[in-house]
Design a protein around this motif. Structure first.
Motif, PDB file in Angstrom:
ATOM      1  N   THR A  65       0.820  -1.212   0.000  1.00 17.07           N
ATOM      2  CA  THR A  65       0.000   0.000   0.000  1.00 17.07           C
ATOM      3  C   THR A  65       0.852   1.260   0.000  1.00 17.07           C
ATOM      4  N   GLY A  66       2.136   1.110   0.330  1.00 20.06           N
ATOM      5  CA  GLY A  66       2.983   2.285   0.497  1.00 20.06           C
ATOM      6  C   GLY A  66       2.872   2.860   1.889  1.00 20.06           C
ATOM      7  N   LEU A  87       9.764 -13.100  -4.687  1.00 17.21           N
ATOM      8  CA  LEU A  87       8.816 -12.117  -4.172  1.00 17.21           C
ATOM      9  C   LEU A  87       8.322 -11.249  -5.309  1.00 17.21           C
ATOM     10  N   ILE A  88       7.006 -11.145  -5.406  1.00 18.33           N
ATOM     11  CA  ILE A  88       6.360 -10.246  -6.369  1.00 18.33           C
ATOM     12  C   ILE A  88       5.632  -9.182  -5.568  1.00 18.33           C
ATOM     13  N   VAL A  89       5.829  -7.932  -5.921  1.00 20.10           N
ATOM     14  CA  VAL A  89       5.202  -6.827  -5.198  1.00 20.10           C
ATOM     15  C   VAL A  89       4.259  -6.084  -6.137  1.00 20.10           C
ATOM     16  N   GLY A  90       2.999  -5.985  -5.725  1.00 23.75           N
ATOM     17  CA  GLY A  90       2.025  -5.157  -6.431  1.00 23.75           C
ATOM     18  C   GLY A  90       1.902  -3.829  -5.710  1.00 23.75           C
ATOM     19  N   SER A  91       2.057  -2.722  -6.420  1.00 13.75           N
ATOM     20  CA  SER A  91       2.126  -1.402  -5.803  1.00 13.75           C
ATOM     21  C   SER A  91       0.819  -0.621  -5.928  1.00 13.75           C
ATOM     22  N   VAL A  92       0.222  -0.283  -4.776  1.00 11.18           N
ATOM     23  CA  VAL A  92      -0.969   0.561  -4.784  1.00 11.18           C
ATOM     24  C   VAL A  92      -0.612   1.958  -5.281  1.00 11.18           C
ATOM     25  N   GLN A  93       0.576   2.432  -4.924  1.00 13.56           N
ATOM     26  CA  GLN A  93       1.008   3.754  -5.397  1.00 13.56           C
ATOM     27  C   GLN A  93       1.043   3.792  -6.919  1.00 13.56           C
ATOM     28  N   GLU A  94       1.507   2.713  -7.530  1.00 12.19           N
ATOM     29  CA  GLU A  94       1.526   2.644  -8.991  1.00 12.19           C
ATOM     30  C   GLU A  94       0.109   2.653  -9.549  1.00 12.19           C
ATOM     31  N   SER A  95      -0.821   1.980  -8.868  1.00 17.78           N
ATOM     32  CA  SER A  95      -2.221   1.987  -9.314  1.00 17.78           C
ATOM     33  C   SER A  95      -2.794   3.400  -9.244  1.00 17.78           C
ATOM     34  N   ILE A  96      -2.395   4.151  -8.218  1.00 22.44           N
ATOM     35  CA  ILE A  96      -2.841   5.539  -8.092  1.00 22.44           C
ATOM     36  C   ILE A  96      -2.231   6.390  -9.201  1.00 22.44           C
TER      37      ILE A  96
END
Length: 301
Positions: A65-66, A87-96
């Motif tokens: 989520t950041g 490890l795979i990281v999905g970024s909420v900041q990137e979605s924003i």
């Protein structure tokens, strides 16, 4: 406490390992949803035991989520290195940043709900067909409706009325193109079971679960971390308290518990005596009476 007489934990462990091995048998691209919380840590430990001496065959997926506690990220990175995991990281900041979601504003703003879009986008990107999570039926009323193999449609959505029966531990992982499953190996565990198992297995835990000094403030009877992502209202005072996390999530919605629990034994005794539910300190569950179910229907963990 006698570490070697918790026979019910052996039964729960065997059930969970069976579920994990079924995932390996039925799905092509499974992934473990890893938050750095106690439940995802236990699921990862169970996967380690399920496939030992081989490495865990599933990558870890963390939806960042950041606004995570620093201790959680440090623990995550150390675990990945120690076990040699992907490890795979999905970024909420990137979605924003890309306009996939719009960031909330105001005093109660949280990125917790925004994780859903990031999660579904990441599952689609990597074509995962099974996402293994640490949810338990005792956590919340919406969780109690879950099967071990929880079917999600092509939009990643959950329909509690459209789930497969699970008789005699027979799990149906058949799906159509673009659909996937969420799998919950520790569904039948309680919070107490989790902590007793951690104690029995001597699993290292993030320091944030134990008593420590932290700057906090009180909002509506709930202690929250006074971090840079939190916007204080007029009259809210930052204090230094001895606290710990009972459940870990986005900083904006994770309530902290006033506590003197410095060891696993202390935590177990504290949980045995409390009358407050585990998610009683989660602000995201208080947005409405059906907050969790609404998020799950939309594709949440």
């Amino acid at each position: 406490m006698d570490k070697y007489k918790l026979t019910h934990l052996k039964e729960l462990e065997a059930e969970s390992i069976y579920v994990l091995r079924e995932v390996a048998a039925q799905f092509e691209r499974p992934v473990i949803l890893f938050s750095g919380g106690k439940d995802s840590i236990v699921v990862t430990h169970l996967a380690y035991k399920a496939f030992y001496p081989l490495k865990i065959m599933f990558p870890l997926l963390h939806i960042d989520t950041g606004h995570n506690f620093a201790e959680t990220i440090e623990y995550r990175d150390a675990l990945v290195k120690r076990l040699g995991l992907t490890l795979i990281v999905g970024s909420v900041q990137e979605s924003i940043d890309t306009g996939r979601v719009k960031e909330e504003t105001g005093y109660h703003a949280s990125r917790n709900r925004l994780q859903t879009v990031t999660l579904l986008d990441t599952i689609e990107k990597y074509k995962f067909d099974a996402a293994i999570g640490g949810a338990r039926r005792d956590e919340e009323k919406a969780r109690a409706k879950e099967r071990f193999f929880s079917h999600r449609d092509e939009f990643g959505q959950w329909n509690p009325k459209n789930q497969r029966p699970e008789l005699w531990n027979i799990f149906n992982g058949k799906k159509n193109m673009s659909e996937h499953f969420r799998v919950f190996p520790i569904s039948n565990w309680t919070e107490m079971d989790v902590w007793q198992y951690i104690y029995k297995e001597s699993i290292e835990m993030p320091s944030i679960y134990f008593t420590h000094e932290r700057k906090v403030f009180n909002r509506d009877g709930q202690w929250l971390a006074a971090e840079s992502c939190m916007k204080l209202k007029s009259g809210e005072i930052v204090e230094t308290k001895q606290v710990r996390c009972r459940t870990i999530g986005d900083i904006s919605c994770t309530g902290l518990t006033l506590s003197k629990a410095e060891s696993l034994e202390d935590i177990i005794n504290e949980i045995a005596a409390t009358r407050i539910t585990e998610r009683g300190g989660r602000a995201d569950d208080k947005r409405s009476d059906t907050a969790m179910e609404d998020r799950k229907i939309a594709g949440y963990f």
